[in-house]
Design a protein around this motif. Structure first.
Motif, PDB file in Angstrom:
ATOM      1  N   ILE A 133      27.796  48.563  42.330  1.00 51.63           N
ATOM      2  CA  ILE A 133      26.848  48.962  41.284  1.00 51.63           C
ATOM      3  C   ILE A 133      25.483  48.330  41.532  1.00 51.63           C
ATOM      4  CG2 ILE A 133      26.300  48.659  38.826  1.00 51.63           C
ATOM      5  CD1 ILE A 133      29.307  49.111  38.268  1.00 51.63           C
ATOM      6  N   ALA A 134      25.483  47.042  41.873  1.00 48.85           N
ATOM      7  CA  ALA A 134      24.216  46.347  42.124  1.00 48.85           C
ATOM      8  C   ALA A 134      23.475  46.977  43.302  1.00 48.85           C
ATOM      9  CB  ALA A 134      24.465  44.863  42.373  1.00 48.85           C
ATOM     10  N   GLU A 135      24.197  47.272  44.386  1.00 43.27           N
ATOM     11  CA  GLU A 135      23.547  47.845  45.569  1.00 43.27           C
ATOM     12  C   GLU A 135      23.071  49.273  45.306  1.00 43.27           C
ATOM     13  OE1 GLU A 135      25.898  47.452  49.094  1.00 43.27           O
ATOM     14  OE2 GLU A 135      25.858  45.263  49.056  1.00 43.27           O
ATOM     15  N   LEU A 136      23.842  50.048  44.564  1.00 42.36           N
ATOM     16  CA  LEU A 136      23.430  51.413  44.239  1.00 42.36           C
ATOM     17  C   LEU A 136      22.184  51.418  43.356  1.00 42.36           C
ATOM     18  CD1 LEU A 136      26.903  53.078  43.535  1.00 42.36           C
ATOM     19  CD2 LEU A 136      25.441  53.459  45.524  1.00 42.36           C
ATOM     20  N   GLY A 137      22.101  50.425  42.465  1.00 42.42           N
ATOM     21  CA  GLY A 137      20.921  50.319  41.615  1.00 42.42           C
ATOM     22  C   GLY A 137      19.644  50.108  42.403  1.00 42.42           C
TER      23      GLY A 137
END
Length: 279
Positions: A25-29
């Motif tokens: 989720i953090a990387e996709l953000g």
């Protein structure tokens, strides 16, 4: 050229789930994915079609990590189908037996603070660890008569709880137009007359003063904006920060201490943290 309001939905299947789903989720953000639904076996992730490209996942390092098995597929969803998509995936939550966050189609719960959020594509339904912990911080803090900033407000859920706890003046700011419009709807839906919803970034803070600042954003933006928060925080004011991991506390706290803020305490949930500082 006419803007395309469609979204691309990625359905990620993850094994084991943690901490891979949080990292994903953090990387996709970071590559403009703007909303997520955590499922029993993974994550649904959404990005505007205008921001999407075939190679959008090339920079997502967790996908090549041999410690996790992550499979995915994706499809296009027309904007008019968003409500149906979210109703299918959105479930109510309860925080510390005091606060409920639910959609209009859920039954009212018997808690002190009942927040109704239309489940559209805005971050902040309470499901993610950071939002959950920030709701806990707000529940444990005295907001009566306080001036408050909710920075990176998403759905507006944190500002709404602050208003329900007696805050007198609240600004809710988000840079994303979808979040801005959704927060305005949710503020009206919860009858929070003292909340002003604004679209923009920290440049909107010039000349403003707040007794409490809430910022649930990613680590790099927080590091950049902490000096601006300090500038508009009153003496003896309180700063609540989240959107980062336990291992990031040291660098975030060092930045806060550089500007004379004092670390008070933090909450932790699945390696995510929410930290309280005072001026």
């Amino acid at each position: 050229m006419e803007k395309d309001n469609s979204y691309i939905e990625y359905n990620f299947k993850i094994s084991p789930l943690q901490p891979a789903s949080d990292i994903l989720i953090a990387e996709l953000g970071e590559v403009l994915f703007e909303s997520f639904v955590e499922t029993e076996d993974g994550v649904l992730a959404y990005i505007k079609k205008d921001d999407w490209s075939d190679d959008i996942l090339n920079a997502i390092e967790i996908l090549s990590n041999p410690n996790f098995e992550i499979d995915y597929d994706y499809k296009e969803i027309e904007q008019e189908n968003w409500n149906a998509t979210w109703e299918q995936n959105f479930s109510p939550i309860e925080v510390d037996n005091k606060c409920a966050v639910r959609a209009p189609f859920h039954e009212k719960t018997n808690v002190e603070f009942d927040i109704v959020i239309e489940p559209k594509m805005s971050f902040g339904t309470g499901h993610h660890e950071t939002t959950h912990m920030m709701l806990q911080h707000i529940l444990n803090h005295d907001f009566e008569g306080k001036s408050v900033l909710d920075m990176g407000s998403g759905t507006g859920v944190l500002a709404i709880l602050a208003a329900m706890k007696g805050a007198s003046v609240i600004d809710a700011i988000d840079i994303d137009n979808w979040c801005y419009l959704n927060a305005k709807e949710n503020v009206e839906r919860n009858n929070c007359e003292h909340i002003t919803v604004l679209e923009g970034d920290a440049s909107l803070l010039a000349g403003k003063k707040y007794q409490v600042i809430i910022a649930n954003i990613n680590r790099n933006i927080l590091l950049e904006d902490i000096p601006k928060y300090v500038e508009c925080l009153t003496n003896d004011g309180v700063l609540f920060l989240s959107g980062f991991y336990t291992e990031d506390i040291e660098i975030i706290t060092a930045k806060c201490q550089e500007f004379k803020l004092k670390y008070v305490s933090n909450l932790e949930r699945n390696n995510w943290v929410a930290v309280k500082y005072t001026k």
